[in-house]
Design a protein around this motif. Structure first.
Motif, PDB file in Angstrom:
ATOM      1  N   VAL A 181       0.767  11.137 -21.480  1.00  0.00           N
ATOM      2  CA  VAL A 181       0.889  11.019 -20.026  1.00  0.00           C
ATOM      3  C   VAL A 181       2.253  11.434 -19.506  1.00  0.00           C
ATOM      4  O   VAL A 181       2.462  11.470 -18.290  1.00  0.00           O
ATOM      5  CB  VAL A 181       0.570   9.583 -19.546  1.00  0.00           C
ATOM      6  N   TYR A 182       3.191  11.736 -20.404  1.00  0.00           N
ATOM      7  CA  TYR A 182       4.527  12.110 -19.935  1.00  0.00           C
ATOM      8  C   TYR A 182       5.204  12.964 -20.999  1.00  0.00           C
ATOM      9  O   TYR A 182       5.124  12.662 -22.195  1.00  0.00           O
ATOM     10  CB  TYR A 182       5.381  10.862 -19.676  1.00  0.00           C
ATOM     11  N   VAL A 183       5.875  14.041 -20.553  1.00  0.00           N
ATOM     12  CA  VAL A 183       6.649  14.904 -21.449  1.00  0.00           C
ATOM     13  C   VAL A 183       8.113  14.789 -21.058  1.00  0.00           C
ATOM     14  O   VAL A 183       8.520  15.216 -19.968  1.00  0.00           O
ATOM     15  CB  VAL A 183       6.180  16.370 -21.390  1.00  0.00           C
ATOM     16  N   TRP A 184       8.885  14.199 -21.940  1.00  0.00           N
ATOM     17  CA  TRP A 184      10.311  13.953 -21.753  1.00  0.00           C
ATOM     18  C   TRP A 184      11.070  15.118 -22.375  1.00  0.00           C
ATOM     19  O   TRP A 184      11.082  15.277 -23.588  1.00  0.00           O
ATOM     20  CB  TRP A 184      10.639  12.627 -22.414  1.00  0.00           C
ATOM     21  N   HIS A 185      11.683  15.931 -21.551  1.00  0.00           N
ATOM     22  CA  HIS A 185      12.408  17.094 -22.053  1.00  0.00           C
ATOM     23  C   HIS A 185      13.823  16.699 -22.480  1.00  0.00           C
ATOM     24  O   HIS A 185      14.565  16.090 -21.709  1.00  0.00           O
ATOM     25  CB  HIS A 185      12.484  18.186 -20.982  1.00  0.00           C
ATOM     26  N   VAL A 186      14.178  17.046 -23.702  1.00  0.00           N
ATOM     27  CA  VAL A 186      15.506  16.753 -24.248  1.00  0.00           C
ATOM     28  C   VAL A 186      16.246  18.076 -24.396  1.00  0.00           C
ATOM     29  O   VAL A 186      15.898  18.900 -25.233  1.00  0.00           O
ATOM     30  CB  VAL A 186      15.405  16.031 -25.601  1.00  0.00           C
ATOM     31  N   ARG A 187      17.248  18.266 -23.555  1.00  0.00           N
ATOM     32  CA  ARG A 187      18.035  19.507 -23.561  1.00  0.00           C
ATOM     33  C   ARG A 187      19.461  19.169 -23.999  1.00  0.00           C
ATOM     34  O   ARG A 187      20.344  18.962 -23.181  1.00  0.00           O
ATOM     35  CB  ARG A 187      18.033  20.152 -22.181  1.00  0.00           C
ATOM     36  N   ARG A 188      19.699  19.120 -25.295  1.00  0.00           N
ATOM     37  CA  ARG A 188      21.006  18.716 -25.824  1.00  0.00           C
ATOM     38  C   ARG A 188      22.071  19.787 -25.633  1.00  0.00           C
ATOM     39  O   ARG A 188      23.259  19.497 -25.705  1.00  0.00           O
ATOM     40  CB  ARG A 188      20.889  18.365 -27.304  1.00  0.00           C
ATOM     41  N   SER A 189      21.661  21.036 -25.413  1.00  0.00           N
ATOM     42  CA  SER A 189      22.634  22.124 -25.307  1.00  0.00           C
ATOM     43  C   SER A 189      23.145  22.328 -23.888  1.00  0.00           C
ATOM     44  O   SER A 189      23.992  23.187 -23.649  1.00  0.00           O
ATOM     45  CB  SER A 189      22.007  23.428 -25.813  1.00  0.00           C
ATOM     46  N   GLN A 190      22.636  21.553 -22.934  1.00  0.00           N
ATOM     47  CA  GLN A 190      23.080  21.711 -21.560  1.00  0.00           C
ATOM     48  C   GLN A 190      24.538  21.295 -21.394  1.00  0.00           C
ATOM     49  O   GLN A 190      25.040  20.415 -22.088  1.00  0.00           O
ATOM     50  CB  GLN A 190      22.215  20.869 -20.607  1.00  0.00           C
ATOM     51  N   ALA A 191      25.216  21.946 -20.427  1.00  0.00           N
ATOM     52  CA  ALA A 191      26.614  21.597 -20.161  1.00  0.00           C
ATOM     53  C   ALA A 191      26.725  20.156 -19.684  1.00  0.00           C
ATOM     54  O   ALA A 191      27.673  19.447 -20.010  1.00  0.00           O
ATOM     55  CB  ALA A 191      27.200  22.555 -19.128  1.00  0.00           C
ATOM     56  N   ARG A 192      25.735  19.710 -18.879  1.00  0.00           N
ATOM     57  CA  ARG A 192      25.743  18.322 -18.392  1.00  0.00           C
ATOM     58  C   ARG A 192      24.530  17.607 -18.956  1.00  0.00           C
ATOM     59  O   ARG A 192      23.400  17.883 -18.572  1.00  0.00           O
ATOM     60  CB  ARG A 192      25.703  18.287 -16.852  1.00  0.00           C
ATOM     61  N   LEU A 193      24.783  16.702 -19.924  1.00  0.00           N
ATOM     62  CA  LEU A 193      23.707  15.950 -20.530  1.00  0.00           C
ATOM     63  C   LEU A 193      23.181  14.896 -19.564  1.00  0.00           C
ATOM     64  O   LEU A 193      23.882  14.458 -18.651  1.00  0.00           O
ATOM     65  CB  LEU A 193      24.192  15.264 -21.808  1.00  0.00           C
ATOM     66  N   SER A 194      21.936  14.479 -19.792  1.00  0.00           N
ATOM     67  CA  SER A 194      21.389  13.392 -18.988  1.00  0.00           C
ATOM     68  C   SER A 194      22.191  12.117 -19.277  1.00  0.00           C
ATOM     69  O   SER A 194      22.885  11.995 -20.292  1.00  0.00           O
ATOM     70  CB  SER A 194      19.915  13.168 -19.327  1.00  0.00           C
ATOM     71  N   ILE A 195      22.088  11.152 -18.372  1.00  0.00           N
ATOM     72  CA  ILE A 195      22.870   9.922 -18.487  1.00  0.00           C
ATOM     73  C   ILE A 195      22.607   9.233 -19.822  1.00  0.00           C
ATOM     74  O   ILE A 195      23.535   8.766 -20.498  1.00  0.00           O
ATOM     75  CB  ILE A 195      22.556   8.982 -17.313  1.00  0.00           C
ATOM     76  N   SER A 196      21.345   9.174 -20.251  1.00  0.00           N
ATOM     77  CA  SER A 196      21.018   8.442 -21.479  1.00  0.00           C
ATOM     78  C   SER A 196      21.438   9.196 -22.725  1.00  0.00           C
ATOM     79  O   SER A 196      21.707   8.582 -23.761  1.00  0.00           O
ATOM     80  CB  SER A 196      19.512   8.145 -21.529  1.00  0.00           C
ATOM     81  N   LEU A 197      21.495  10.527 -22.658  1.00  0.00           N
ATOM     82  CA  LEU A 197      21.856  11.313 -23.840  1.00  0.00           C
ATOM     83  C   LEU A 197      23.357  11.437 -24.032  1.00  0.00           C
ATOM     84  O   LEU A 197      23.819  11.747 -25.137  1.00  0.00           O
ATOM     85  CB  LEU A 197      21.245  12.718 -23.756  1.00  0.00           C
TER      86      LEU A 197
END
Length: 598
Positions: free
Chosen positions: A224-240
């Protein structure tokens, strides 16, 4: 009626088209490349979605313009722009929740998507079970590889209805808010909202508030949900973004508040489970990464963790006392300064690995080390062999005439010899596609010569291996005196003559099979089998002696050459990078150039 008694009969999907009853709240900040994809995935759910409320948290990158243009052709989309950035996810979600008019509501982040059919499945489950909350499977999709890892798959393995959360305490482990459908009136009646402002891990507190209100919950195995994890981004998500110690401070605060919310509502078992979850999940995850941080971070982290764990009571520590997270927590509490970091990292791995020294107190009781004798390891004696934190060393020797994997299984206070290890199954799992598995041979584990604890430590040192663990006590993980002869005389479980201190095995590695998919990374997984039929899944600690982790070019009749590099993961396990042929070599060269230039 227990939580397992109501099954698919109650949560099965309706065949008729569901009415428009669901609102999807999409939040975003400076995420122009992805926000419209998220909104479109919500709109594409079909007529069950009455409205999509997109809340922009005062973006500066043109996100609002993209959303407003999309809204001109889609009447179900409503765009709300906040005048000031809140610094977190909770405030914009609350803004969206205040704006919705539908009987049910879901939450979606701007960099994720809802898979087709998600809303229909959750709505059918909620209405079929008369549930205030319906939850389904979330998958973490690593980008750009596309590798998918299910989040809390045990919880969503089957259709089920849980009349009260206390009947399924595992619900505490799923702290996500985005893989669930909520009855809007339920949230509003109980005043359930997200923490405001910059509050990382706001969904941990929100989930506790939901469970504290004791809703009826429907669970479904659908994605029901796809959580995208983009570790190479310049600005990581708050949780990552875990690079700063403030992230850990925020996580411990969220877990503390979640516990207090549950306890204050009289949900004592759920509150206990929340503390156990912190030890088993949060603590182990951060311990695995401590080696990546500097000394100042480690000291601050240690101090924060000690303060948080000091609030735990005797009952919190008494439950499952041999569990890896509890042993790690007790070591942290026992030492005012960071200690045994490499050894703790191995114990935090999944599966856990407990490395030497295997020290004993003067009365023979197994203890963590001579420097931390107050942490007893006595509960390990009663732990089933299938759950023991077995320690295996591994070294890989690539060569033109064949590649050999050498394994060494350590004794653990006599438990291994008692169980009688016989064979070990070897397999390599592709890092980006877990369905691709190369099964190696099942090889015999041969007992090594009986040795004292000192000999065991010395043997590991000769191979560039466990000496780091044997000498780490009291020195923050550096070599020291804990593994010296003074403790070694009683550190092993091999004092009895003729009892082996370790078991060894060797296996061929099929480089051709590992190279077949192209450039990739492979993780080593083992299954140790014992004479009574029991088995234990394990990973292996990568020995780091001279030349053991060096990249090698192995001649290949099919590929010309295969670049092979054994390496150690963040948790200390052995993994293998393989790059076949000219293309593989060029990909390695390009990757090195990118690292040099950036």
């Amino acid at each position: 009626m227990n939580a397992e008694s109501e099954t698919a009969r109650d949560t099965g999907r309706r065949t008729e088209r569901p009415p428009a009853e669901v609102a999807v709240v999409v939040i975003g900040y400076d995420d122009a490349p992805h926000v419209t994809d998220a909104v479109r995935s919500a709109l594409a759910q079909g007529p069950a979605v009455r409205e999509v409320v997109a809340v922009d948290d005062c973006s500066r990158d043109g996100s609002v313009g993209l959303l407003e243009r999309l809204s001109t052709s889609e009447p179900r989309l409503r765009v709300i722009r906040r005048r000031a950035n809140s610094g977190g996810c909770g405030t914009p979600r609350n803004t969206g929740l205040d704006a919705v008019t539908s009987p049910y509501v879901m939450f979606l982040d701007s960099d994720d998507v809802l898979p087709p059919g998600a809303v229909d499945a959750l709505l059918a489950a909620a209405e079929g079970a008369h549930a205030e909350v319906a939850g389904g499977l979330c998958v973490r999709r690593e980008l750009p590889s596309g590798r998918e890892v299910p989040w809390q798959p045990r919880l969503y393995a089957l259709h089920a209805v849980v009349p009260r959360p206390a009947q399924r305490t595992r619900l505490v482990h799923d702290t996500l808010c985005v893989n669930k459908l909520y009855r809007t009136a339920f949230l509003r009646t109980h005043g359930i909202r997200f923490p405001e402002g910059r509050f990382p891990y706001e969904d941990v507190v929100f989930t506790a508030r939901v469970l504290a209100a004791a809703p009826r919950i429907a669970l479904i195995p659908d994605r029901v949900y796809v959580w995208h994890v983009r570790r190479s981004q310049a600005r990581l998500s708050i949780s990552l973004d875990r690079s700063g110690v403030e992230n850990w401070r925020a996580r411990t605060e969220a877990c503390r508040q979640a516990y207090e919310v549950l306890l204050g509502a009289g949900q004592k078992e759920l509150a206990r489970t929340a503390r156990a979850k912190f030890l088993d999940h949060d603590l182990r995850m951060y311990v695995r990464e401590l080696g990546l941080r500097d000394a100042a971070y480690r000291r601050a982290w240690w101090e924060l963790t000690r303060a948080h764990l000091a609030e735990y009571d005797a009952d919190d520590w008494a439950r499952n006392p041999a569990a890896p997270g509890r042993l790690i927590g007790r070591v942290v509490l026992a030492s005012p300064e960071p200690v045994d970091l490499p050894r703790l990292r191995e114990l935090a791995a999944r599966p856990a690995r407990l490395y030497p020294p295997y020290a004993r107190a003067a009365d023979g009781t197994p203890v963590w080390s001579d420097a931390v004798p107050q942490v007893s390891l006595e509960p390990l004696r009663a732990r089933p062999v299938r759950a023991l934190p077995l320690a295996v060393d591994a070294e890989l020797r690539p060569g033109a005439r064949g590649t050999r994997l050498r394994l060494r299984l350590h004794e653990l206070y006599g438990r291994v010899a008692q169980a009688g290890p016989e064979t070990v199954d070897v397999e390599w799992r592709h890092r980006d596609d877990g369905d691709v598995v190369i099964h190696g041979a099942s090889v015999t584990l041969a007992p090594c010569a009986a040795a004292s604890g000192a000999d065991e430590t010395a043997g590991a040192a000769d191979r560039g291996g466990s000496v780091a663990y044997a000498g780490s006590a009291g020195r923050g993980g550096s070599a020291g005196s804990a593994g010296s002869a003074g403790s070694a005389d009683r550190s092993g479980s091999v004092a009895s003559a003729g009892v082996p201190g370790a078991w060894s095995a060797e296996a061929d590695v099929d480089l051709l099979a590992l190279a077949a998919p192209g450039v990739g990374t492979w993780d080593l997984h083992l299954r140790i089998r014992f004479r009574d039929g029991a088995s234990r899944d394990a990973t292996a600690h990568a020995l780091t002696g001279a030349g053991l982790l060096r990249r090698r070019a192995v001649p290949s009749a099919r590929h010309g050459v295969v670049l092979v590099q054994p390496y150690t993961t963040h948790s200390g396990a052995l993994a293998l990078r393989v790059a076949p042929g000219v293309r593989g070599v060029l990909s390695v060269v390009r990757a090195r150039l990118r690292r040099l230039l950036h």
